[in-house]
Motif scaffolding. Structure first.
Motif, PDB file in Angstrom:
ATOM      1  N   ASN A  96       0.823  -1.207   0.000  1.00 23.08           N
ATOM      2  CA  ASN A  96       0.000   0.000   0.000  1.00 23.08           C
ATOM      3  C   ASN A  96       0.864   1.266   0.000  1.00 23.08           C
ATOM      4  OD1 ASN A  96      -2.223  -1.644   0.079  1.00 23.08           O
ATOM      5  ND2 ASN A  96      -2.573  -1.402   2.283  1.00 23.08           N
ATOM      6  N   ALA A  97       1.954   1.218   0.763  1.00 26.59           N
ATOM      7  CA  ALA A  97       2.866   2.369   0.816  1.00 26.59           C
ATOM      8  C   ALA A  97       3.511   2.602  -0.549  1.00 26.59           C
ATOM      9  CB  ALA A  97       3.930   2.146   1.885  1.00 26.59           C
ATOM     10  N   LEU A  98       3.913   1.520  -1.208  1.00 25.98           N
ATOM     11  CA  LEU A  98       4.512   1.635  -2.536  1.00 25.98           C
ATOM     12  C   LEU A  98       3.496   2.170  -3.545  1.00 25.98           C
ATOM     13  CD1 LEU A  98       6.528  -1.701  -2.565  1.00 25.98           C
ATOM     14  CD2 LEU A  98       7.510   0.600  -2.671  1.00 25.98           C
ATOM     15  N   TYR A  99       2.253   1.757  -3.391  1.00 28.73           N
ATOM     16  CA  TYR A  99       1.199   2.255  -4.280  1.00 28.73           C
ATOM     17  C   TYR A  99       1.030   3.765  -4.105  1.00 28.73           C
ATOM     18  CZ  TYR A  99      -3.333   2.815  -6.555  1.00 28.73           C
ATOM     19  OH  TYR A  99      -4.351   3.231  -7.376  1.00 28.73           O
ATOM     20  N   GLN A 100       1.032   4.228  -2.866  1.00 30.25           N
ATOM     21  CA  GLN A 100       0.900   5.657  -2.602  1.00 30.25           C
ATOM     22  C   GLN A 100       2.062   6.445  -3.193  1.00 30.25           C
ATOM     23  OE1 GLN A 100      -1.735   7.181  -1.316  1.00 30.25           O
ATOM     24  NE2 GLN A 100      -2.770   5.193  -1.105  1.00 30.25           N
ATOM     25  N   GLU A 101       3.215   5.800  -3.293  1.00 32.76           N
ATOM     26  CA  GLU A 101       4.390   6.439  -3.890  1.00 32.76           C
ATOM     27  C   GLU A 101       4.409   6.288  -5.412  1.00 32.76           C
ATOM     28  OE1 GLU A 101       7.788   4.685  -2.018  1.00 32.76           O
ATOM     29  OE2 GLU A 101       7.145   5.256   0.008  1.00 32.76           O
ATOM     30  N   GLU A 102       3.314   5.717  -5.964  1.00 35.64           N
ATOM     31  CA  GLU A 102       3.152   5.500  -7.402  1.00 35.64           C
ATOM     32  C   GLU A 102       4.170   4.496  -7.961  1.00 35.64           C
ATOM     33  OE1 GLU A 102       2.948   9.163  -9.528  1.00 35.64           O
ATOM     34  OE2 GLU A 102       1.262   9.929  -8.347  1.00 35.64           O
ATOM     35  N   LYS A 103       4.657   3.614  -7.099  1.00 42.86           N
ATOM     36  CA  LYS A 103       5.542   2.534  -7.534  1.00 42.86           C
ATOM     37  C   LYS A 103       4.661   1.283  -7.706  1.00 42.86           C
ATOM     38  CE  LYS A 103       9.516   4.439  -5.037  1.00 42.86           C
ATOM     39  NZ  LYS A 103      10.524   4.216  -3.959  1.00 42.86           N
ATOM     40  N   TYR A 104       3.863   1.296  -8.760  1.00 41.74           N
ATOM     41  CA  TYR A 104       2.811   0.304  -8.925  1.00 41.74           C
ATOM     42  C   TYR A 104       3.342  -1.108  -9.164  1.00 41.74           C
ATOM     43  CZ  TYR A 104       0.250   4.673  -9.451  1.00 41.74           C
ATOM     44  OH  TYR A 104      -0.245   5.937  -9.258  1.00 41.74           O
ATOM     45  N   ASP A 105       4.372  -1.236  -9.971  1.00 38.35           N
ATOM     46  CA  ASP A 105       4.930  -2.567 -10.235  1.00 38.35           C
ATOM     47  C   ASP A 105       5.501  -3.194  -8.959  1.00 38.35           C
ATOM     48  OD1 ASP A 105       4.357  -2.699 -12.968  1.00 38.35           O
ATOM     49  OD2 ASP A 105       6.081  -1.457 -13.459  1.00 38.35           O
ATOM     50  N   GLU A 106       6.173  -2.365  -8.144  1.00 35.63           N
ATOM     51  CA  GLU A 106       6.728  -2.878  -6.892  1.00 35.63           C
ATOM     52  C   GLU A 106       5.612  -3.232  -5.910  1.00 35.63           C
ATOM     53  OE1 GLU A 106       9.998  -0.548  -5.268  1.00 35.63           O
ATOM     54  OE2 GLU A 106      10.284   0.360  -7.251  1.00 35.63           O
ATOM     55  N   ALA A 107       4.545  -2.435  -5.930  1.00 31.39           N
ATOM     56  CA  ALA A 107       3.398  -2.739  -5.073  1.00 31.39           C
ATOM     57  C   ALA A 107       2.776  -4.071  -5.472  1.00 31.39           C
ATOM     58  CB  ALA A 107       2.359  -1.621  -5.173  1.00 31.39           C
ATOM     59  N   LEU A 108       2.687  -4.313  -6.778  1.00 33.04           N
ATOM     60  CA  LEU A 108       2.119  -5.571  -7.256  1.00 33.04           C
ATOM     61  C   LEU A 108       2.947  -6.776  -6.807  1.00 33.04           C
ATOM     62  CD1 LEU A 108       0.966  -4.572 -10.859  1.00 33.04           C
ATOM     63  CD2 LEU A 108      -0.488  -5.475  -9.026  1.00 33.04           C
ATOM     64  N   GLU A 109       4.244  -6.615  -6.781  1.00 30.12           N
ATOM     65  CA  GLU A 109       5.098  -7.709  -6.321  1.00 30.12           C
ATOM     66  C   GLU A 109       4.792  -8.060  -4.873  1.00 30.12           C
ATOM     67  OE1 GLU A 109       7.193  -9.650  -8.015  1.00 30.12           O
ATOM     68  OE2 GLU A 109       6.469  -8.611  -9.803  1.00 30.12           O
ATOM     69  N   LYS A 110       4.544  -7.050  -4.064  1.00 31.41           N
ATOM     70  CA  LYS A 110       4.197  -7.288  -2.658  1.00 31.41           C
ATOM     71  C   LYS A 110       2.848  -8.007  -2.555  1.00 31.41           C
ATOM     72  CE  LYS A 110       7.761  -5.269  -0.692  1.00 31.41           C
ATOM     73  NZ  LYS A 110       8.721  -6.014   0.158  1.00 31.41           N
ATOM     74  N   TYR A 111       1.879  -7.515  -3.329  1.00 33.39           N
ATOM     75  CA  TYR A 111       0.551  -8.119  -3.283  1.00 33.39           C
ATOM     76  C   TYR A 111       0.582  -9.574  -3.761  1.00 33.39           C
ATOM     77  CZ  TYR A 111      -1.141  -3.283  -2.785  1.00 33.39           C
ATOM     78  OH  TYR A 111      -1.378  -1.998  -2.361  1.00 33.39           O
TER      79      TYR A 111
END
Length: 248
Positions: free
Chosen positions: A30-45
């Motif tokens: 969620n934190a990565l998503y807020q930082e607009e790092k969408y690909d990295e956020a997807l890896e976490k999810y």
């Protein structure tokens, strides 16, 4: 017995720690998503889904990240999965509607009988497990009514409570069964290929009937080798390569 208890404690401790790790992973995503790092956020999810866990919030956040990275079919797939777990969530339904507007294929949905639509909307209001809990509550209330009928002077009230609770309990059980049966037989999927030909039969040599594009929703009705028979909202049917469609 002592060794068994120690083992159970160790397993419980491990599961608690593991769930806490996955919760932390979700928050990191969620934190990565807020930082607009969408690909990295997807890896976490994906770490969480790969562990076999799911939730409406998880699928919703994944869908948002996919949509932000222009992966339309994956966005719709995960919005649909979120909607399956939380069918009454307005945010999920709104974002799914926005994503569907970006698809190429358009279909005129066949009308369904009003009674069937109303019936489906009732049993889909809750998950089967929730309907089961509702049924259990009603059956417990029935026992209370039975007690009043048998052992107190409030026999009439007890009888009324018992009968109505029994009826509502049976109805709730039936709705749980209906929803579970619907989930087993209704197998919707999302086309994930950029474009794919739908065939008249299961095989590359079969005639091309029409073409579908990513994000289109279809119901899978049969399986044969690496081919799925699908039905579209307008009633059209055909066979599609199994690798081009992912079940919700």
């Amino acid at each position: 017995m002592k060794k068994l208890l120690i083992l159970l404690v160790l397993i419980s401790t491990y599961q608690f720690g593991y769930s806490q790790d996955l919760k932390a992973t979700f928050e990191e995503g969620n934190a990565l998503y807020q930082e607009e790092k969408y690909d990295e956020a997807l890896e976490k999810y994906k770490t969480i889904t790969d562990a076999g866990l799911e939730s409406a919030a998880l699928y919703y956040n994944m869908a948002n990240a996919y949509f932000k990275t222009n992966q339309l079919s994956q966005a719709i797939l995960n919005y649909e999965r979120a909607a399956r777990l939380a069918p009454n969530d307005d945010d999920i339904r709104q974002n799914l509607s926005i994503a569907n507007e970006a698809t190429i294929d358009r279909f005129e949905k066949l009308p369904e009988p009003m009674i069937k639509t109303a019936y489906q909307s009732i049993f889909r209001a809750f998950q089967p497990g929730t309907w089961g809990v509702v049924a259990l509550v009603f059956l417990m209330i029935m026992l209370v009514g039975t007690y009043f009928y048998l052992y107190t002077t409030k026999r009439r009230q007890g009888f009324t409570i018992g009968i109505f609770s029994f009826l509502f309990g049976i109805i709730s059980l039936w709705l749980a069964y209906a929803h579970l049966n619907n989930l087993r037989n209704y197998r919707p999927g999302i086309v994930t290929a950029t474009s794919t030909y739908v065939k008249s039969g299961p095989g590359e040599k079969a005639e091309d009937v029409f073409i579908l594009h990513e994000g289109t929703k279809a119901t899978v009705t049969e399986f044969y080798d690496n081919w799925n028979k699908i039905k579209l909202p307008d009633g059209k049917i055909g066979w599609i390569s199994a690798k081009d469609i992912v079940e919700i």
